[in-house]
Design an enzyme around this catalytic site. Structure first.
Site, PDB file in Angstrom:
ATOM      1  N   LEU A   5       0.864  -1.165   0.000  1.00  0.00           N
ATOM      2  CA  LEU A   5       0.000   0.000   0.000  1.00  0.00           C
ATOM      3  C   LEU A   5       0.906   1.221   0.000  1.00  0.00           C
ATOM      4  O   LEU A   5       1.913   1.249   0.703  1.00  0.00           O
ATOM      5  CB  LEU A   5      -0.883  -0.013   1.254  1.00  0.00           C
ATOM      6  CG  LEU A   5      -2.176   0.803   1.251  1.00  0.00           C
ATOM      7  CD1 LEU A   5      -3.112   0.317   0.152  1.00  0.00           C
ATOM      8  CD2 LEU A   5      -2.864   0.688   2.611  1.00  0.00           C
ATOM      9  N   ASP A   6       0.574   2.229  -0.811  1.00  0.00           N
ATOM     10  CA  ASP A   6       1.397   3.438  -0.874  1.00  0.00           C
ATOM     11  C   ASP A   6       1.640   3.996   0.523  1.00  0.00           C
ATOM     12  O   ASP A   6       0.766   3.931   1.400  1.00  0.00           O
ATOM     13  CB  ASP A   6       0.715   4.516  -1.722  1.00  0.00           C
ATOM     14  CG  ASP A   6       0.808   4.250  -3.210  1.00  0.00           C
ATOM     15  OD1 ASP A   6       1.579   3.351  -3.595  1.00  0.00           O
ATOM     16  OD2 ASP A   6       0.106   4.939  -3.974  1.00  0.00           O
ATOM     17  N   ARG A   7       2.792   4.604   0.708  1.00  0.00           N
ATOM     18  CA  ARG A   7       3.146   5.187   2.007  1.00  0.00           C
ATOM     19  C   ARG A   7       2.120   6.221   2.464  1.00  0.00           C
ATOM     20  O   ARG A   7       1.792   6.309   3.653  1.00  0.00           O
ATOM     21  CB  ARG A   7       4.535   5.832   1.913  1.00  0.00           C
ATOM     22  CG  ARG A   7       5.067   6.364   3.243  1.00  0.00           C
ATOM     23  CD  ARG A   7       6.450   6.952   3.081  1.00  0.00           C
ATOM     24  NE  ARG A   7       6.428   8.177   2.299  1.00  0.00           N
ATOM     25  CZ  ARG A   7       6.248   9.391   2.820  1.00  0.00           C
ATOM     26  NH1 ARG A   7       6.082   9.541   4.121  1.00  0.00           N
ATOM     27  NH2 ARG A   7       6.255  10.459   2.050  1.00  0.00           N
ATOM     28  N   LEU A   8       1.592   7.000   1.528  1.00  0.00           N
ATOM     29  CA  LEU A   8       0.665   8.071   1.889  1.00  0.00           C
ATOM     30  C   LEU A   8      -0.765   7.581   2.081  1.00  0.00           C
ATOM     31  O   LEU A   8      -1.618   8.340   2.553  1.00  0.00           O
ATOM     32  CB  LEU A   8       0.696   9.172   0.828  1.00  0.00           C
ATOM     33  CG  LEU A   8       2.051   9.860   0.622  1.00  0.00           C
ATOM     34  CD1 LEU A   8       1.926  10.974  -0.414  1.00  0.00           C
ATOM     35  CD2 LEU A   8       2.598  10.412   1.933  1.00  0.00           C
ATOM     36  N   THR A   9      -1.055   6.353   1.698  1.00  0.00           N
ATOM     37  CA  THR A   9      -2.398   5.795   1.823  1.00  0.00           C
ATOM     38  C   THR A   9      -2.514   5.010   3.117  1.00  0.00           C
ATOM     39  O   THR A   9      -1.624   4.245   3.478  1.00  0.00           O
ATOM     40  CB  THR A   9      -2.703   4.865   0.634  1.00  0.00           C
ATOM     41  OG1 THR A   9      -2.547   5.591  -0.587  1.00  0.00           O
ATOM     42  CG2 THR A   9      -4.124   4.331   0.713  1.00  0.00           C
TER      43      THR A   9
END
Length: 316
Positions: free
Chosen positions: A144-148
């Site tokens: 999962l993306d770091r920002l998500t």
């Protein structure tokens, strides 16, 4: 048929939940010594590499230090620990939603990377879970993306990791995301967005190009408010890099807090955890490939811009 050579187990333990680096000397290259190859392969500089050799930090399969002058031998394995970067701790909890003898499902906060990569190494979900749960063989089934924020699946047993990774590869995991973005009354929803997304190495953003679609997302409106915000349900049928962010931007309603779409903003200083991207992996649903159990997990998180837009905008 030629039998694939098995990889020997690492002679070095993990450090802070991070695996040692493994290097296999490739065939078809002409080097006099192991040192010459590593000087070319690693971007660390001669002083750093020579210092590692001198300190006995580069070891072979037997765990013994490898001298710098060791003759180059194709197929030889080497291990060493990377120098860990200084990282600002991500000050948000990593909630365990489910744990059994096969899998661990966690509710990841914004700003925490899933696995070690680049400048994010110890401050990642994988490294933290290995330390906190005491499970050194824990591995990520997907990313999962770091920002998500939201749900991420990890596997307990390395021999079973491939079975769970195959679920995601074969699109047999039903995923639901939630996002907060501007509300456009002229945008007809629900709709299914199809496009071809390409992400080039070294480029921060992904882009839509002409060609056969490789990214499919169903977009639904869950509600909207007088202040111009909408809450959306996003159902990806594929898993291209930044797919949901690209598709929402293409619809003219970019996700709040996105530093890449529609405009790439300047880098955020380390330790600035204000105004997180308003994207949440809300649910994961799949049939367990090992036990046959039907799983459905839900995130307990909420998106701050929807619950309190002023506080989110102020970075509180």
């Amino acid at each position: 048929m030629r039998r694939r050579r098995s990889v020997p187990p690492s002679p070095l333990p993990q450090r802070d939940g991070v695996d040692p680096v493994r290097v296999r000397l490739p065939a078809g290259e002409q080097w006099a010594t192991v040192r010459e190859h590593l000087l070319r392969r690693l971007a660390a500089g001669a002083g750093v590499v020579d210092g590692m050799f001198a300190a006995g930090l580069i070891v072979g399969a037997d765990g013994r230090p490898v001298p710098a002058g060791t003759p180059y031998a194709a197929g030889m394995y080497l291990w060493f620990h990377r120098e860990l970067p200084d990282e600002v701790p991500v000050p948000f909890p990593l909630e365990v939603v489910h744990r059994d003898e096969h899998i661990v499902v966690v509710d990841k906060p914004h700003f925490l990377a899933t696995i070690p990569r680049g400048s994010h190494v110890t401050q990642t979900a994988l490294a933290r879970l290995r330390r906190e749960l005491g499970v050194p063989e824990l591995g990520a089934a997907h990313r999962l993306d770091r920002l998500t924020a939201g749900l991420v699946l990890f596997t307990v047993r390395p021999a079973e990791r491939g079975a769970y990774q195959t679920l995601f590869r074969d699109r047999r995991v039903r995923k639901e995301y939630e996002a907060v973005a501007p509300y456009d009354p002229a945008l007809e929803l629900p709709r299914t967005v199809r496009s071809r997304i390409v992400k080039e190495r070294g480029v921060l953003t992904a882009g839509e190009v002409e060609g056969e679609p490789n990214a499919v997302t169903r977009v639904e409106l869950l509600g909207h408010r007088p202040d111009g915000l909408g809450r959306y349900r996003l159902l990806p049928r594929t898993g291209q890099t930044h797919q949901l962010r690209v598709h929402m931007n293409a619809l003219g309603v970019p996700i709040l807090g996105d530093p890449l779409y529609p405009v790439v903003t300047g880098p955020v200083p380390a330790g600035d955890f204000r105004r997180p991207l308003q994207l949440l992996a809300r649910t994961l649903e799949f049939t367990d490939p090992v036990t046959g159990v039907e799983h459905r997990f839900s995130s307990g998180r909420s998106l701050a811009a929807w619950t309190s837009r002023k506080a989110w905008a102020a970075g509180q």
